[in-house]
Write an enzyme that holds these catalytic residues in place. Structure first.
Site, PDB file in Angstrom:
ATOM      1  N   ASP A  84       0.872  -1.163   0.000  1.00 29.06           N
ATOM      2  CA  ASP A  84       0.000   0.000   0.000  1.00 29.06           C
ATOM      3  C   ASP A  84       0.923   1.232   0.000  1.00 29.06           C
ATOM      4  O   ASP A  84       2.154   1.119   0.029  1.00 29.06           O
ATOM      5  CB  ASP A  84      -0.961  -0.034   1.198  1.00 29.06           C
ATOM      6  CG  ASP A  84      -2.201   0.833   0.945  1.00 29.06           C
ATOM      7  OD1 ASP A  84      -2.133   1.708   0.062  1.00 29.06           O
ATOM      8  OD2 ASP A  84      -3.221   0.649   1.631  1.00 29.06           O
TER       9      ASP A  84
HETATM   10  C1  NOJ Z   1      -4.046   3.835   0.202  1.00 31.65           C
HETATM   11  C2  NOJ Z   1      -5.219   2.919   0.323  1.00 31.65           C
HETATM   12  O1  NOJ Z   1      -5.135   2.217   1.540  1.00 31.65           O
HETATM   13  C3  NOJ Z   1      -5.359   1.911  -0.794  1.00 31.65           C
HETATM   14  O2  NOJ Z   1      -6.589   1.271  -0.672  1.00 31.65           O
HETATM   15  C4  NOJ Z   1      -5.215   2.585  -2.119  1.00 31.65           C
HETATM   16  O3  NOJ Z   1      -5.351   1.627  -3.136  1.00 31.65           O
HETATM   17  C5  NOJ Z   1      -3.863   3.261  -2.188  1.00 31.65           C
HETATM   18  N1  NOJ Z   1      -3.758   4.267  -1.149  1.00 31.65           N
HETATM   19  C6  NOJ Z   1      -3.605   3.904  -3.539  1.00 31.65           C
HETATM   20  O4  NOJ Z   1      -4.390   5.013  -3.705  1.00 31.65           O
END
Ligand code: NOJ
Length: 746
Positions: free
Chosen positions: A287
């Site tokens: 993430d």
């Molecule tokens: C953080 C989020 O937790 C995740 O779900 C998302 O895909 C990513 N950022 C990318 O935007």
């Protein structure tokens, strides 16, 4: 570097044609293509392929670098996300293809959680439809729109099970149940990826957030997850597994720690479970800044150590932190990471690019004509409307002065719409609304005006979403006094849900509930619309109101769908997939809890309960009413006992005894009465959604075999044990008919 790209293309063609003659499996063709490309790559080029940066277009976290274009040109960044539109992404792809030595095309990722431009209901709402084909279709249409706009990889589906509504991200998942969540996870993967990844109308999916992200301690986003392996396997792992089995191309490692180790460097999770047990063949991406986070987590002392831990645990791609690129060469030279580990991760990334058809045509997803015709299609809009209608849950519709408030007659002369959410476009879109435009979204007011053309409709906010100011009450009450029906649109703004939006108080914010109660006191027919993205607590309002619709944040066609339900053109049939608590103190609250040695017994002090709160939820899992009534006949079992290889058939009749045609979701639960480990008091094992005309009756049939009775024992083996089981069919987890059977010894 066009020459290099042409060389690659030629190699693809040669390998493909040679292999066709030899009848080689497509996966082998991809593997040999990837291997031969890998041999040509420098270490730097390999690390670039393991790197993913956000564009500056639609950033979804704190930006640490803004040099992504230079990084692409220099081969330091092999993949981009949050970059939108055909023209823009083509321009970036050109940099990768024409300006780097090997011309390897890039992946373009985006958070298409419930739609790209046409926004479908938030996933928690859509799950309340319990309609798997409908959900798959929303995913398909979302992917198709995104693909038409230059995206080839979506960070979806989000399949985290959650039992805690304080967590703002419950909105993105399918609720509290692993069985239903698994069916939905698989359907979404099928919808997103279709039959073939190289079909330019489909994109690659990403199962997230692996794993256990939906259970942060105290509901605080990003917080520690602390659970037993048994609970993890039983209650949280199944949807990830289902999504992977459905063929998800990628998995995102979650932010949280689990079993004491952050997911991004958790070898047990990423290698033992994901690769070995679940046989996942795609790649794992962190993430946002996930590798970097290993430092504040306290498991890595610096960036280099963070990179070593992550790649050795099984994380292939570094989202946003740049640590792989910066440090892995040093780690390789110091013998802390092997070249084979790096190669393996690069292979996985290149293989997806191959599967998506990007080596054959890096511009496959960049077609301006398609972008014009396939974004905001009528097909998507109509499906968004249907899905929104199916997502609405009728919580209460008691009689009021001898008649029900709902549905509202189209002959009603004067309708008052009151409440801060009555005419808010952005809030109807919900969190993570991708590229969805508020200006194209129908509000409750818009919907009412279309649905009730002969009525006089007046709208007033009455109060703000969250401020304590009650100065608008007076005017709202006089509008109510001159109206025949009052619709109250209250709840949460979209900014209250999604990432980083945990709440400690999950009541309806501000003075909205007070406004609703004042309106109820007028003695006029009042319908409460709760527009939100989590299971809010509103016990007093639930007591005082006679009609309540939980209408979520339903996307582009929200207002149209709500109006159709209000008028009765569409009879609501949604059922809750997340228990609505009476108070925050009850959280975590879920239907499939364990019995304990001192199960709750009314009037018995020494039983599992509170001294200051009921143990019952406000509304249970699986609950939802209709404008009509369904009467369940008694449950019939095909046998009293079954052998391990037998199938038990369970049936029951359902009759529509009310005044409207409508759909009923009928739920099947079991309970394993005695086992080597404690078992939940109820577990969902099946459901059927049937449509019955008024007066119509139908028999519904379910079947169970020993595989459906399996569970993880204390050695983490997935087994079923002989003994007595209860089986339930009903309209909710709390209202069921019951039977029993025995699973015989082997
Ligand atoms: C953080 C989020 O937790 C995740 O779900 C998302 O895909 C990513 N950022 C990318 O935007």
């Amino acid at each position: 570097m066009r020459y290099n790209f042409l060389l690659i293309l030629l190699t693809v063609i040669i390998i493909t044609s040679l292999s066709c003659k030899k009848q080689v499996h497509t996966s082998d063709i991809a593997d040999s293509f990837v291997d031969s490309l890998l041999q040509k790559m420098t270490l730097e080029e390999k690390l670039g392929q393991l790197t993913l940066y956000t564009s500056d277009w639609d950033v979804t976290g704190p930006v640490m670098r803004d040099s992504y274009k230079e990084d692409i040109r220099a081969g330091r960044c092999g993949n981009v996300y949050n970059a939108l539109t055909v023209d823009y992404n083509r321009m970036l792809q050109k940099m990768a293809v024409e300006e780097t030595r090997l011309g390897i095309p890039m992946l373009f990722g985006y958070d298409v959680i419930h739609g790209y431009k046409t926004i479908f209901p938030i996933p928690l709402a859509e799950a309340c439809s319990w309609d798997i084909p409908l959900i798959q279709e929303s995913a398909r249409l979302s992917a198709r729109e995104a693909a038409a706009s230059g995206i080839n990889w979506v960070f979806a589906p989000m399949v985290d099970i959650s039992r805690d509504s304080r967590w703002g991200r419950v909105a993105e998942g399918a609720g509290e149940d692993a069985y239903l969540g698994s069916l939905i996870a698989a359907a979404k993967v099928r919808g997103i990826q279709g039959e073939r990844l190289d079909d330019p109308f489909t994109v690659a999916a990403c199962i997230k957030h692996f794993a256990g992200y939906g259970a942060p301690v105290a509901g605080k986003d990003y917080n520690t997850v602390d659970m037993s392996e048994l609970s993890f396997r039983q209650d949280y792992l199944p949807p990830y597994k289902a999504g992977i089995e459905a063929g998800a191309a990628t998995v995102m490692a979650s932010f949280n720690e689990i079993f004491g180790v952050p997911a991004a460097c958790n070898k047990f999770l990423l290698t033992e479970i994901l690769r070995k047990e679940l046989n996942f063949k795609g790649f794992v991406v962190t993430d946002y800044m996930g590798v970097n986070h290993l430092i504040p987590h306290g498991v890595a002392s610096d960036k280099q150590e963070a990179g070593i831990l992550a790649i050795n645990a099984g994380t292939d791609m570094d989202m946003q932190s740049g640590i792989y690129y910066e440090t892995l060469e040093k780690s390789l030279n110091e013998g802390k990471v092997s070249l084979e580990t790096i190669n393996q991760s690069v292979r996985r990334v290149l293989k997806l690019k191959y599967q998506l058809g990007l080596f054959a045509d890096p511009y496959l997803y960049f077609n301006n004509e398609r972008e014009k015709t396939e974004v905001y299609t009528t097909e998507a809009s109509e499906h968004a409307l249907l899905s929104a209608k199916e997502s609405i849950v009728l919580l209460k519709n008691d009689g009021f002065k001898g008649r029900k408030n709902l549905p509202i007659s189209k002959q009603t002369k004067k309708i008052a719409l009151i409440g801060p959410l009555g005419n808010s476009q952005i809030d109807m879109l919900g969190c993570w609304h991708a590229a969805g435009e508020a200006s194209r979204t129908s509000t409750v007011l818009d919907g009412l005006r279309k649905e009730f053309p002969d009525s006089q409709i007046k709208y007033m906010e009455g109060c703000d979403f969250s401020s304590p100011d009650k100065s608008g009450f007076k005017k709202a009450l006089s509008l109510a006094a001159e109206s025949d029906v009052i619709i109250v649109a209250i709840g949460e703004q979209e900014r209250y849900s999604g990432e980083a939006t945990s709440r400690s108080d999950i009541g309806i914010p501000g003075v909205q509930e007070e406004l609703a109660e004042e309106l109820i006191k007028t003695g006029k027919p009042v319908v409460i619309l709760i527009l939100a993205e989590r299971a809010l607590c509103f016990p007093e309002l639930a007591e005082k109101a006679s009609s309540i619709l939980y209408a979520w944040h339903l996307g582009t066609r929200a207002g149209d769908a709500i109006a159709a339900v209000l008028s009765g053109d569409f009879n609501p049939s949604g059922k809750l997939v997340m228990t609505i608590p009476r108070s925050v103190g009850q959280i975590p609250i879920y239907y499939n809890y364990m019995n304990t040695g001192r199960p709750y017994k009314a009037g018995e002090k020494f039983s599992t309960q509170y001294i200051d709160e009921s143990v019952e939820p406000l509304y249970p899992f699986g609950y939802g009413l209709s404008y009509t009534q369904f009467e369940y006949g008694s449950i019939t079992l095909s046998a009293d006992s079954i052998a391990f290889n037998d199938t038990l058939h369970i049936s029951c009749t359902i009759k529509n005894t009310g005044m409207f045609d409508g759909s009923e979701i009928s739920e099947l639960y079991i309970r394993d009465m005695v086992a080597s480990v404690t078992r939940p008091v109820k577990e969902l094992k099946g459901f059927k959604k049937i449509y019955l005309k008024k007066g119509e009756q139908q028999e519904i049939n379910f079947s169970l075999c020993s595989g459906d009775l399996k569970f993880y024992n204390s050695e983490m083996k997935y087994v079923c044990e002989p003994g007595k089981f209860k089986v339930f069919i009903g309209t909710s987890s709390a209202e069921t008919q019951e039977g029993s059977f025995t699973l015989k010894e082997k």
